[in-house]
Design an enzyme around this catalytic site. Structure first.
Site, PDB file in Angstrom:
ATOM      1  N   GLU A 269      22.474  45.088  41.649  1.00  0.00           N
ATOM      2  CA  GLU A 269      22.791  46.427  42.160  1.00  0.00           C
ATOM      3  C   GLU A 269      21.543  47.320  42.177  1.00  0.00           C
ATOM      4  O   GLU A 269      21.428  48.217  42.996  1.00  0.00           O
ATOM      5  CB  GLU A 269      23.906  47.059  41.304  1.00  0.00           C
ATOM      6  CG  GLU A 269      24.748  48.038  42.076  1.00  0.00           C
ATOM      7  CD  GLU A 269      25.971  48.550  41.302  1.00  0.00           C
ATOM      8  OE1 GLU A 269      26.034  48.386  40.079  1.00  0.00           O
ATOM      9  OE2 GLU A 269      26.848  49.129  41.953  1.00  0.00           O
ATOM     10  N   HIS A 290      24.569  20.224  32.787  1.00  0.00           N
ATOM     11  CA  HIS A 290      25.350  19.120  33.332  1.00  0.00           C
ATOM     12  C   HIS A 290      25.958  19.472  34.682  1.00  0.00           C
ATOM     13  O   HIS A 290      26.842  18.784  35.162  1.00  0.00           O
ATOM     14  CB  HIS A 290      26.432  18.715  32.320  1.00  0.00           C
ATOM     15  CG  HIS A 290      25.831  18.351  31.004  1.00  0.00           C
ATOM     16  ND1 HIS A 290      25.377  17.081  30.721  1.00  0.00           N
ATOM     17  CD2 HIS A 290      25.516  19.108  29.914  1.00  0.00           C
ATOM     18  CE1 HIS A 290      24.845  17.066  29.503  1.00  0.00           C
ATOM     19  NE2 HIS A 290      24.919  18.281  29.001  1.00  0.00           N
ATOM     20  N   LYS A 401      33.438  50.684  48.714  1.00  0.00           N
ATOM     21  CA  LYS A 401      34.437  51.498  48.006  1.00  0.00           C
ATOM     22  C   LYS A 401      35.129  52.450  48.978  1.00  0.00           C
ATOM     23  O   LYS A 401      36.340  52.652  48.939  1.00  0.00           O
ATOM     24  CB  LYS A 401      33.747  52.336  46.919  1.00  0.00           C
ATOM     25  CG  LYS A 401      33.606  51.658  45.568  1.00  0.00           C
ATOM     26  CD  LYS A 401      32.856  52.557  44.592  1.00  0.00           C
ATOM     27  CE  LYS A 401      33.514  52.710  43.247  1.00  0.00           C
ATOM     28  NZ  LYS A 401      32.731  53.360  42.212  1.00  0.00           N
TER      29      LYS A 401
HETATM   30  O1  LIG Z   1      32.208  54.261  36.064  1.00  0.00           O
HETATM   31  P1  LIG Z   1      32.786  54.288  37.405  1.00  0.00           P
HETATM   32  O2  LIG Z   1      32.503  55.571  38.137  1.00  0.00           O
HETATM   33  O3  LIG Z   1      34.250  53.978  37.406  1.00  0.00           O
HETATM   34  O4  LIG Z   1      32.078  53.173  38.239  1.00  0.00           O
HETATM   35  C1  LIG Z   1      32.207  51.812  37.950  1.00  0.00           C
HETATM   36  C2  LIG Z   1      31.293  51.011  38.839  1.00  0.00           C
HETATM   37  O5  LIG Z   1      31.620  51.359  40.143  1.00  0.00           O
HETATM   38  C3  LIG Z   1      30.718  51.238  41.210  1.00  0.00           C
HETATM   39  O6  LIG Z   1      31.097  50.198  42.010  1.00  0.00           O
HETATM   40  C4  LIG Z   1      29.268  51.252  40.891  1.00  0.00           C
HETATM   41  O7  LIG Z   1      28.512  50.678  41.903  1.00  0.00           O
HETATM   42  C5  LIG Z   1      28.992  50.576  39.587  1.00  0.00           C
HETATM   43  O8  LIG Z   1      27.634  50.704  39.266  1.00  0.00           O
HETATM   44  C6  LIG Z   1      29.822  51.262  38.555  1.00  0.00           C
HETATM   45  O9  LIG Z   1      29.447  50.814  37.296  1.00  0.00           O
END
Ligand SMILES: O=P(O)(O)OC[C@H]1O[C@H](O)[C@H](O)[C@@H](O)[C@@H]1O
Length: 428
Positions: A269, A290, A401
């Site tokens: 990331e 293995h 997202k």
């Molecule tokens: O902590 P949050 O805001 O729920 O995010 C949780 C995760 O979501 C995203 O996908 C980010 O790219 C991650 O780096 C992050 O750790």
């Protein structure tokens, strides 16, 4: 943390000492940039000051009301889960720790059915307070507790940012809560409230983890020859530039298996940008000798293998035997066998001209883990500086997202339209 680059020299792809010498001027400049970012608490760089800024007393205070539960269930994903899981899967405790990150209905159902809900602490973690998987799982867990006659408000700890849905929920129900520190991306938050609350709930020594992080801070220096973390970051960067586009991280300790998962998020990331990056692969020694090792040794010469081990571990003797051909094992130990396999794999890769790097910690304990996590974060930040990528952002992840939220009716996101444009070539 100690790093040995010897087997990355004169391999294919490979480095020479002259390459490293030339790179060292750039490491010095990058170190200055990193140190300035740390001093000014800049976004991202602030993560590297956590060993000094994290407050163990606040963490202990937030968990003290829970009085040694039977289990802790972390509801979080990515950086909000993997740091805590790395620590809890590495260290023994009589408090069991589990993670609910994915939204696989079978897994969620199974996990909830197995947990003693009346003696479980639900540790819900989200920096943004908006991540769909985390909030959905939390709603399911909360309802399961209510159905089991458990008051979820008595059993929930919230770790989140200053605003957002989770912060509102914590305020409304007066739940114990911890802040996610400012300027620290999730994948760099292991040494903060995000990674350490579970450790505190499990009775681990949070201060020792942070002391290990401070050992890592003290070991940063303006030359890769003086700084194991920078040596790792500089070597992996230079190897990627020369074609080692996959970095297989292979701990020789079951307790460090989740560390490889944590590393994979950090590396992918942070560094996978602008057509650059190095794909992290997760392996486990000796098991994957293995299976995956065939590819690492004899497949395309586009890999680096990072072998990680503790130099001390509790051992188990192998009983003597008079079975034909097995006598050599008797009188030895499982740890001795694992170490021999580590060194044999290292040699077998070197003999096939495959670059590999040895990373060692003294033992798997709080302090060494703190140093290892810090060291890999610093290595990653240095790599990002050398590659000139924006280490602390994740636009590609956020694109997905938004598309998912749009599909679920959670807002108007143009990214969701791409789903309708899926190309098909069906073979039914
Ligand atoms: O902590 P949050 O805001 O729920 O995010 C949780 C995760 O979501 C995203 O996908 C980010 O790219 C991650 O780096 C992050 O750790």
């Amino acid at each position: 943390m100690r790093v040995d680059l010897g087997n990355a020299l004169a391999t294919t792809p490979g480095l020479t000492t002259a390459t490293l010498d030339r790179l060292d001027d750039r490491v010095a400049a990058a170190h200055e940039r990193i140190a300035a970012g740390m001093a000014d608490d800049e976004f991202g760089y602030a993560a590297l000051t956590l060993p000094e800024t994290a407050d163990p007393d606040a963490i202990y205070a937030a968990v003290e009301g829970f009085d040694r539960p039977e289990a802790v269930l972390t509801v979080g994903i990515g950086g909000s889960a993997l740091g805590a899981a790395t620590l809890s899967n590495a260290l023994d405790s009589d408090v069991d720790a589990y993670v609910l990150d994915n939204v696989d209905p079978d897994e969620t159902r199974r996990r909830l059915a197995d947990l003693p809900l009346d003696d479980t602490v639900v540790n819900v973690v989200s920096k943004s307070g908006t991540t769909a998987e985390t909030l959905a799982n939390f709603l399911v867990v909360r309802e399961a507790m209510a159905d089991a006659g458990v008051d979820w408000t008595e059993r929930t700890l919230v770790t989140t940012g200053e605003s957002g849905n989770l912060r509102r929920l914590a305020d409304r129900h007066d739940l114990p809560s911890l802040p996610v520190p400012d300027g620290v991306p999730g994948r760099f938050s292991a040494l903060s409230t995000v990674g350490l609350a579970v450790a505190a709930l499990q009775g681990h020594d949070v201060e020792a983890v942070l002391a290990g992080g401070r050992d890592g801070m003290d070991a940063l220096a303006g030359s890769l020859y003086d700084s194991p973390a920078y040596a790792y970051g500089a070597a992996t960067y230079a190897l990627a530039e020369r074609g080692a586009l996959t970095n297989a991280v292979m701990p020789y300790a079951e307790s460090l298996e989740t560390f490889a998962e944590w590393f994979a998020q950090l590396w992918a990331e942070s560094l996978g940008k602008d057509g650059l990056g190095q794909t992290p692969a997760r392996a486990l020694g000796a098991t994957d000798q293995h299976s995956q090792l065939q590819l690492y040794r004899a497949g395309p010469p586009d890999k680096l293998v990072t072998l990680v081990r503790p130099t001390e571990r509790a051992d188990a003797p192998i009983p003597e035997t008079d079975l034909d051909g097995l006598a050599y094992l008797g009188g030895s130990s499982l740890g001795g066998l694992l170490d021999a396999e580590f060194e044999a794999t290292e040699a077998s890769l070197a003999a096939a001209d495959v670059p590999n790097v040895r990373v060692e910690i003294d033992r798997v304990d709080e302090r060494a883990l703190g140093e290892l996590l810090f060291g890999m974060e610093a290595a990653c930040v240095l790599y990002g500086e050398l590659a000139s990528v924006s280490t602390f952002t994740q636009p590609a992840v956020e694109w997905g997202k938004k598309a998912a939220r749009g599909l679920l009716g959670g807002g108007d996101f143009e990214e969701a339209e791409a789903v309708a444009e899926k190309r098909e070539l069906r073979i039914d």
